[in-house]
Design a protein around this motif. Structure first.
Motif, PDB file in Angstrom:
ATOM      1  N   LYS A  40     115.446  41.236  42.841  1.00 62.03           N
ATOM      2  CA  LYS A  40     114.419  41.677  41.906  1.00 62.03           C
ATOM      3  C   LYS A  40     113.153  40.854  42.099  1.00 62.03           C
ATOM      4  CE  LYS A  40     117.592  43.380  38.334  1.00 62.03           C
ATOM      5  NZ  LYS A  40     117.978  43.295  36.898  1.00 62.03           N
ATOM      6  N   VAL A  41     112.101  41.518  42.536  1.00 64.55           N
ATOM      7  CA  VAL A  41     110.845  40.865  42.910  1.00 64.55           C
ATOM      8  C   VAL A  41     109.727  41.305  41.971  1.00 64.55           C
ATOM      9  CG1 VAL A  41     109.174  40.483  44.762  1.00 64.55           C
ATOM     10  CG2 VAL A  41     111.590  40.885  45.321  1.00 64.55           C
ATOM     11  N   LYS A  78     118.577  44.857  49.122  1.00 63.57           N
ATOM     12  CA  LYS A  78     117.357  45.644  49.071  1.00 63.57           C
ATOM     13  C   LYS A  78     116.403  45.062  48.030  1.00 63.57           C
ATOM     14  CE  LYS A  78     119.510  49.999  50.476  1.00 63.57           C
ATOM     15  NZ  LYS A  78     119.760  51.422  50.115  1.00 63.57           N
ATOM     16  N   PRO A  79     115.095  45.133  48.265  1.00 58.59           N
ATOM     17  CA  PRO A  79     114.151  44.654  47.253  1.00 58.59           C
ATOM     18  C   PRO A  79     113.986  45.654  46.115  1.00 58.59           C
ATOM     19  CG  PRO A  79     112.941  45.541  49.110  1.00 58.59           C
ATOM     20  CD  PRO A  79     114.406  45.620  49.483  1.00 58.59           C
ATOM     21  N   GLU A  80     113.902  45.140  44.912  1.00 59.66           N
ATOM     22  CA  GLU A  80     113.656  45.969  43.730  1.00 59.66           C
ATOM     23  C   GLU A  80     112.404  45.412  43.050  1.00 59.66           C
ATOM     24  OE1 GLU A  80     115.670  46.645  39.349  1.00 59.66           O
ATOM     25  OE2 GLU A  80     117.015  46.402  41.074  1.00 59.66           O
ATOM     26  N   PHE A  81     111.317  46.173  43.099  1.00 58.27           N
ATOM     27  CA  PHE A  81     110.025  45.659  42.670  1.00 58.27           C
ATOM     28  C   PHE A  81     109.724  45.962  41.202  1.00 58.27           C
ATOM     29  CE2 PHE A  81     109.515  46.275  47.290  1.00 58.27           C
ATOM     30  CZ  PHE A  81     109.131  45.001  47.641  1.00 58.27           C
ATOM     31  N   THR A  82     109.110  44.973  40.549  1.00 57.73           N
ATOM     32  CA  THR A  82     108.603  45.107  39.190  1.00 57.73           C
ATOM     33  C   THR A  82     107.148  44.664  39.187  1.00 57.73           C
ATOM     34  OG1 THR A  82     110.738  44.661  38.143  1.00 57.73           O
ATOM     35  CG2 THR A  82     108.782  44.279  36.806  1.00 57.73           C
ATOM     36  N   THR A  83     106.284  45.436  38.558  1.00 59.82           N
ATOM     37  CA  THR A  83     104.885  45.025  38.440  1.00 59.82           C
ATOM     38  C   THR A  83     104.599  44.601  37.007  1.00 59.82           C
ATOM     39  OG1 THR A  83     104.170  47.313  38.036  1.00 59.82           O
ATOM     40  CG2 THR A  83     104.123  46.538  40.310  1.00 59.82           C
ATOM     41  N   ASP A  99     114.232  38.035  39.657  1.00 60.92           N
ATOM     42  CA  ASP A  99     114.781  36.885  40.374  1.00 60.92           C
ATOM     43  C   ASP A  99     113.702  35.971  40.938  1.00 60.92           C
ATOM     44  OD1 ASP A  99     117.372  38.005  40.006  1.00 60.92           O
ATOM     45  OD2 ASP A  99     117.061  39.277  41.772  1.00 60.92           O
ATOM     46  N   VAL A 100     112.659  36.566  41.485  1.00 59.15           N
ATOM     47  CA  VAL A 100     111.604  35.805  42.160  1.00 59.15           C
ATOM     48  C   VAL A 100     110.252  36.454  41.891  1.00 59.15           C
ATOM     49  CG1 VAL A 100     113.107  34.994  44.047  1.00 59.15           C
ATOM     50  CG2 VAL A 100     111.849  37.158  44.296  1.00 59.15           C
ATOM     51  N   ILE A 101     109.199  35.712  42.219  1.00 62.56           N
ATOM     52  CA  ILE A 101     107.837  36.237  42.174  1.00 62.56           C
ATOM     53  C   ILE A 101     107.211  36.064  43.549  1.00 62.56           C
ATOM     54  CG2 ILE A 101     105.537  36.029  41.159  1.00 62.56           C
ATOM     55  CD1 ILE A 101     106.860  34.757  38.701  1.00 62.56           C
TER      56      ILE A 101
END
Length: 267
Positions: A40-41, A78-83, A99-101
């Motif tokens: 989760k990015v 896989k990356p899961e993006f949040t804005t 998880d990370v930024i």
């Protein structure tokens, strides 16, 4: 009564031991990510060329989107993006929303008290933006004493500028606002990351130019919650791998024309 107190003491001790044991075996973030199958990015999503929504496809694009995909692949997920807005992005990380930024988060002493960081993946420095017809010389941050300086609210540059007495610091929600004020003469200069300056000047199409670069080299890393040594080791290994196999350099040249993992003097 003594027997009851003894039993209560034993129960309390058992609860304490159980709590300590559970904490000791709490899942490392790496285990969580692997089990979930996604990383989760978080990023702003409106910070080109680092991360932004493509106007044609509506999909997230940019340098850090590409880097996140490379890292997730190395981790086998896989990356899961949040804005989210910059003003609350670190708080969201602390609350476990992701998880990370990956959003050009500078590695600072204050932030390291709250979060752990990966090794730096971007190195840069501060650079001024001035009007094209500017005749005054601003070779250092200190030379701006008595002048109005515009920059983004909540950025590292705000802290640096406010640490110099005498600079009239004006903060803005983003670069479009302070570039417009600079072009119209409401402020004397603006300050941003040198990696962004060229992009901003090109896209803004205003009578502005790049000014002096100065200050220490800024180290940009990937923050995550403390207490995850396995994740930290795996993330740094993934970074090492993309730096060595050339995939990071390829992405860097795609967006900037040079390797942003190198110090400004080496670029």
């Amino acid at each position: 009564m003594a027997t009851t107190l003894s039993r209560l003491s034993k129960i309390a001790a058992a609860i304490l031991i159980t709590s300590v044991t559970l904490n000791a075996f709490a899942a490392d973030l790496l285990d969580t990510v692997k089990a979930r199958g996604t990383l989760k990015v978080a990023m702003e999503g409106n910070y080109p060329p680092f991360n932004f929504k493509d106007p044609k496809s509506g999909e997230l694009s940019g340098f850090e989107v590409d880097v996140a995909k490379l890292l997730a692949a190395k981790l086998g997920v896989k990356p899961e993006f949040t804005t989210t807005e910059w003003s609350g992005i670190l708080a969201g990380l602390g609350a476990g929303k992701y998880d990370v930024i990956l959003n050009q988060v500078g590695i600072t002493e204050a932030r390291q008290k709250a979060f752990d960081f990966s090794q730096p993946y971007t190195l840069s420095s501060a650079q001024l933006i001035v009007r094209k017809d500017e005749k005054r010389s601003f070779p250092t941050l200190e030379s701006l004493k008595g002048y109005k300086l515009g920059l983004g609210q909540g950025t590292n540059f705000e802290q640096k500028a406010k640490a110099v007495p005498g600079i009239d610091v004006k903060t803005y929600p983003g670069s479009p606002e302070y570039l417009a004020d600079l072009a119209s003469g409401r402020i004397d200069a603006a300050l941003n990351d040198r990696l962004l300056v060229g992009y901003l000047l090109k896209s803004a199409n205003l009578p502005l130019k790049a000014g002096a670069t100065f200050g220490d080299v800024d180290k940009i890393g990937i923050p995550f919650q403390k207490g995850n040594p396995k994740f930290e080791a795996a993330l740094n290994k993934a970074l090492d791998e993309i730096l060595k196999d050339g995939s990071f350099k390829q992405v860097s040249f795609k967006w900037f024309g040079f390797d942003v993992s190198k110090a400004p003097s080496a670029q």
